[in-house]
Design a protein around this motif. Structure first.
Motif, PDB file in Angstrom:
ATOM      1  N   PHE A  76      33.651  31.846  40.727  1.00  0.00           N
ATOM      2  CA  PHE A  76      34.971  31.217  40.930  1.00  0.00           C
ATOM      3  C   PHE A  76      35.551  30.638  39.642  1.00  0.00           C
ATOM      4  O   PHE A  76      36.635  30.068  39.662  1.00  0.00           O
ATOM      5  CB  PHE A  76      34.884  30.135  42.016  1.00  0.00           C
ATOM      6  N   TYR A 118      39.242  31.754  38.239  1.00  0.00           N
ATOM      7  CA  TYR A 118      39.850  32.494  39.353  1.00  0.00           C
ATOM      8  C   TYR A 118      41.345  32.640  39.089  1.00  0.00           C
ATOM      9  O   TYR A 118      41.992  31.737  38.541  1.00  0.00           O
ATOM     10  CB  TYR A 118      39.600  31.757  40.669  1.00  0.00           C
ATOM     11  N   PRO A 132      39.026  37.197  41.572  1.00  0.00           N
ATOM     12  CA  PRO A 132      38.174  36.860  40.433  1.00  0.00           C
ATOM     13  C   PRO A 132      38.713  37.481  39.142  1.00  0.00           C
ATOM     14  O   PRO A 132      39.373  38.532  39.180  1.00  0.00           O
ATOM     15  CB  PRO A 132      36.818  37.486  40.778  1.00  0.00           C
TER      16      PRO A 132
END
Ligand code: PMV
Length: 359
Positions: free
Chosen positions: A202, A205, A322
């Protein structure tokens, strides 16, 4: 743990003049805040990604004045006086005066601008209130240099919350929780806290914001929150937000992107379902919002690329993915989604860190 009383400043000095400048970003909620109690206390906890590029930059000049009966301020937006923003600032000052009793001792010149187009449908209240709250805390620090960094940021978030609830999540940290939650240490209804157990999946992101409808909001968030009072599904929804926050906490730490997608998309649709089932009811999605959602689902099914969407209280779509699939997703957006955006406009953003002092 800081309580409401801790934020009431009682001892401070005085200065003749000073100037400060801060930027603060917008944020996008993963588990949504919709419904509030008195004094901007959320009906349920929420969690958000802090953005990086969609920001408000606010310069504050303060000059000591002799009379202290009223608030006194000038407001410039992109260099020009903006009278219609003034009532909101006046109300903000009234709400925070109890905690910042020095406000009436100064005249303020507030000069503010956004990095994103004004009528883009992107809420500027979160970044705007966060940037103003940071500047006010810089003034507080100037007249009371003993305050700690932790207090400085917590109180900035506390003040920003009183301006606009979700603004308290735009102060510090890449991922921020606001609202008491049994499993999140230090979480509070009064201010946002950084959530730092984030898996590598993450990091950085991406959030590409597709501008579907740049018009004025049909329903203000104040009215929207109010409609959660006496809403037939309110209590179940508030309980669900607690459950989803438990789940997303584990997901953000373990890096499970597939499970992340389920919670985030469900939260977006639930937010809009609450709007559709309130009285009066309303629909903030546009036909193109649905076209985009369906295209994202089809693309994800066909390619297994983990891209998903979320929505705030409007028709624009936040496309989340992502960093390592950025090239593919941007190509997909170019090829298949740009046609659904007003004038083909979209904004590329990603997770950021929060407010920054520029001066
Ligand atoms: O901060 P407000 O009062 O404008 O409310 C924002 C609510 C949503 O953006 C719809 C959800 C959220 O948690 O940010």
């Amino acid at each position: 743990m800081l309580t409401e009383k801790d934020f009431i400043t009682t001892t401070y000095n005085s200065i003749e003049s000073a100037s400060f400048e801060w930027s603060a970003p917008s944020n996008i909620a993963l588990v949504k805040y919709w419904g509030k109690k008195e004094n901007q206390i959320p009906a349920n906890p929420s969690i958000s990604f802090t953005l990086n590029n969609c920001k408000t930059i606010t310069k504050l000049e303060v000059i000591k004045k002799s009379e202290t009966n009223d608030f006194s301020f000038d407001l410039l937006f992109e260099g020009k006086p903006k009278e219609d923003f003034k009532p909101k600032i006046q109300k903000f000052f009234e709400r925070i005066e109890k905690y910042c009793p020095f406000l009436k001792e100064y005249h303020f010149k507030i000069d503010t601008q956004n990095t994103f187009p004004h009528s883009s449908g992107i809420a500027s209240s979160a970044s705007g209130m966060a940037a103003l709250a940071m500047n006010i805390m810089s003034l507080e620090k100037a007249i009371n240099p003993t305050i700690s960094d932790d207090y400085f940021y917590s109180k900035a978030s506390f003040l920003a919350r009183l301006g606009s609830g979700s603004a308290c999540r735009s102060i510090k940290g890449e991922v921020v929780v606001w609202g008491n939650h049994a499993e999140i240490n230090g979480s509070s209804d009064l201010f946002g806290v950084e959530f730092s157990e984030i898996h590598q999946n993450f990091k950085n992101y991406q959030d590409t914001i597709l501008l579907v409808d740049k018009g004025e909001k049909q329903v203000s968030s104040t009215v929207g929150h109010d409609l959660m009072h006496n809403h037939p599904y309110a209590e179940r929804r508030f309980a669900q937000a607690h459950e989803n926050l438990s789940q997303i906490k584990a997901i953000l730490s373990s890096g499970n992107v597939a499970e992340f997608i389920k919670i985030v998309e469900s939260e977006a649709l639930t937010l809009h379902a609450m709007m559709m089932t309130s009285m009066p009811y309303f629909i903030l999605m546009k036909p193109n919002t649905l076209e985009i959602i369906n295209k994202i689902w089809k693309f994800r099914n066909e390619t297994q690329i983990p891209v998903c969407f979320t929505l705030d209280a409007g028709a624009n779509v936040h496309v989340l993915y992502p960093e390592n699939v950025k090239e593919n997703v941007l190509q997909f957006i170019q090829d298949e989604l740009v046609g659904y955006c007003q004038n083909g406009q979209y904004i590329c953003d990603e997770i950021g860190n929060g407010a920054n002092q520029l001066k």
